[in-house]
Design an enzyme around this catalytic site. Structure first.
Site, short mmCIF file in Angstrom:
data_model
loop_
_atom_site.label_atom_id
_atom_site.label_comp_id
_atom_site.label_asym_id
_atom_site.label_seq_id
_atom_site.Cartn_x
_atom_site.Cartn_y
_atom_site.Cartn_z
N PHE A 24 20.59 -96.56 16.42
CA PHE A 24 21.02 -96.10 17.70
C PHE A 24 21.71 -97.41 18.19
CE2 PHE A 24 20.48 -95.49 22.31
CZ PHE A 24 20.58 -93.98 22.41
N ASP A 53 11.96 -99.42 15.07
CA ASP A 53 12.20 -98.75 16.14
C ASP A 53 11.51 -97.23 15.99
OD1 ASP A 53 13.10 -97.06 18.34
OD2 ASP A 53 14.85 -98.09 18.24
N TYR A 76 9.25 -91.27 26.40
CA TYR A 76 9.86 -90.09 27.14
C TYR A 76 10.21 -89.03 26.16
CZ TYR A 76 13.92 -93.06 26.42
OH TYR A 76 15.05 -93.97 25.79
N LYS A 77 10.30 -89.28 24.67
CA LYS A 77 10.65 -88.06 23.88
C LYS A 77 9.56 -87.25 23.19
CE LYS A 77 14.19 -91.32 22.04
NZ LYS A 77 15.62 -90.48 22.66
N ARG A 103 22.31 -81.22 17.73
CA ARG A 103 20.83 -81.75 17.37
C ARG A 103 19.81 -80.70 18.15
NH1 ARG A 103 19.03 -87.50 19.28
NH2 ARG A 103 19.28 -86.60 21.18
C1 LIG Z 1 16.43 -95.18 18.34
C2 LIG Z 1 16.66 -95.52 19.95
N1 LIG Z 1 16.47 -96.83 20.19
C3 LIG Z 1 16.61 -97.14 21.48
C4 LIG Z 1 17.08 -96.38 22.60
C5 LIG Z 1 17.41 -96.68 23.98
O1 LIG Z 1 16.05 -96.53 24.81
P1 LIG Z 1 16.20 -97.04 26.17
O2 LIG Z 1 17.19 -96.26 27.00
O3 LIG Z 1 14.84 -96.64 26.77
O4 LIG Z 1 16.37 -98.45 26.34
C6 LIG Z 1 16.98 -94.97 22.22
C7 LIG Z 1 17.26 -93.92 23.16
O5 LIG Z 1 17.47 -92.53 22.97
C8 LIG Z 1 16.75 -94.61 20.56
O6 LIG Z 1 16.82 -93.36 20.34
#
Ligand SMILES: Cc1ncc(COP(=O)(O)O)c(C=O)c1O
Length: 397
Positions: free
Chosen positions: A113, A184, A209-210, A356
């Site tokens: 990400f 992560d 939140y997911k 998705r």
């Molecule tokens: C794999 C991954 N890492 C990090 C994040 C970013 O998280 P945040 O916006 O809570 O900092 C996301 C957001 O969807 C994500 O999917």
């Protein structure tokens, strides 16, 4: 056996909507409404500042950290809550790099990400010690683990394709090469069984939140392996990670255990909502969840492939190699997703061409899968996406 009828009843799901986006934002747990109201009226309203002690607000991050720990296979006392996931990535990476002072490579992958990569770039710039970020293709990561690597920073489940890394194998290979590993778990926690202790992860981070349904902006978590906890030096040395925050010392001393990974004032309303959301998990066996997730994903893939020859599967066909989402590639994916949303099937779009769909067994069953497949088939067969109103991209896709 997990009672999935009961878990579904725990959520508010809007009438006429098939929600296949719980991998982005989980739905509202019914109990969260009363819980937030109680926190606002009886705690914030009546107790005001005394709520920090009387209502146990200050202990919430540790208490919820222990609840999350159970879901990711971590020991109690090894997970802290707070901030956003981007911040937790930065914290973990800064601490890990400091534990490997002679090495200069951060190994991630090109499917990670973007925020994880951006945070690494920012940290490299701040440290200004010649670190380098490498991003080979996800399939090639293992081949890039060398004795130059300080830290392997990976997202277990690819946010676009749903492809799943072998956490145990990569962690073992990294350790053999003397590197540390940060996982992560944004698309893993609450999506599938995770065993951070069993695979020996050094750090793990994730959001709530997911799949954990904590609500928009719910706080993130960070896990530090028990062997490291008392050695890590927090780069974001905020007052609530201090050994004695209310001594108001002029110098920072890290707090005991994982509490040192706290930074500032915790978001109490969000934590209250998350606490209610986590109640749903008390009756869930993660093996049941995984079996149902794979069966539902397989059913969805078979249905969509049979009905929509223009959509190409972007996710692994083998359920064991996949997270709890299914993605398809389609040149007009953005417009097609808007057409689906207009028909009540909610998924999302990830550039350049990924449609998705999150498959979340807590509240999605075969009836929803079959109904979604029928609508997707109709939208594709009749080119319902080919309308001007579906072409303009909104700020959030
Ligand atoms: C794999 C991954 N890492 C990090 C994040 C970013 O998280 P945040 O916006 O809570 O900092 C996301 C957001 O969807 C994500 O999917």
């Amino acid at each position: 056996m997990t009672d999935f009828t009961a878990t579904k009843a725990a959520f508010h799901l809007p009438e006429g909507m098939i929600y296949l986006d719980g991998n982005s934002l989980g739905p509202l747990p019914r109990a969260a409404v009363a819980r937030i109201e109680r926190t606002m009226r009886a705690e914030w309203g009546e107790m005001l500042i005394t709520g920090w002690n009387k209502a146990g607000w200050m202990d919430l991050p540790a208490r919820l950290g222990d609840r999350i720990a159970r879901l990711i296979g971590a020991a109690p006392g090894t997970v802290a809550m707070g901030d956003t996931l981007s911040i937790k990535v930065y914290q973990a990476l800064a601490s890990a790099l400091e534990m490997r002072p002679d090495r200069r490579v951060i190994l991630s992958d090109s499917g990670n990400f973007p925020t994880d990569l951006y945070m690494a770039e920012g940290l490299i710039r701040t440290l200004d010690r010649g670190h380098e970020l490498r991003t080979p293709a996800p399939e090639a990561v293992a081949d890039h683990i060398t004795d130059q690597v300080a830290v392997v920073l990976l997202t277990e489940v690819d946010y676009r394709t749903g492809r799943k890394h072998d956490m145990a194998a990569i962690t073992a290979a990294a350790h053999d090469a003397g590197a540390l590993v940060i996982w992560d778990l944004a698309h893993s926690a609450g999506a599938l069984p995770v065993d951070v202790a069993g695979c020996g992860a050094d750090f793990a981070v994730g959001c709530t939140y997911k799949y954990l349904n904590g609500g928009p902006g719910a706080p993130a978590f960070i896990h530090v392996a028990p062997d490291h906890i008392d050695r890590v030096r927090p780069a974001l040395s905020g007052w609530l990670g201090h050994e004695a925050p209310f001594a108001f010392d002029l110098d920072y001393r890290p707090g005991a255990g994982v509490e040192r990974m706290r930074v500032g004032t915790p978001p109490i309303l969000q934590l209250a909502a998350l606490d209610a959301a986590l109640d749903v998990w008390d009756g869930v066996d993660m093996a049941d969840l995984r079996a149902r997730s794979i069966a539902l994903c397989d059913r969805f893939i078979a249905g969509v492939e049979a009905a929509c020859p223009d959509l190409r599967l972007a996710s692994p066909r083998d359920g064991a190699a996949r997270g709890s989402q299914v993605s398809f590639r389609f040149e007009h994916g953005y417009a097609a997703m808007q057409a689906l949303i207009a028909r009540g099937v909610i998924g999302d779009f990830r550039a350049p061409d990924i449609m998705r769909f999150g498959i979340t067994p807590l509240y999605i069953g075969t009836a929803e899968i079959d109904a979604a497949v029928a609508i997707i088939g109709d939208v594709m067969e009749n080119r319902l996406w080919d309308r001007a109103e579906y072409q303009t991209r909104a700020r959030v896709t």
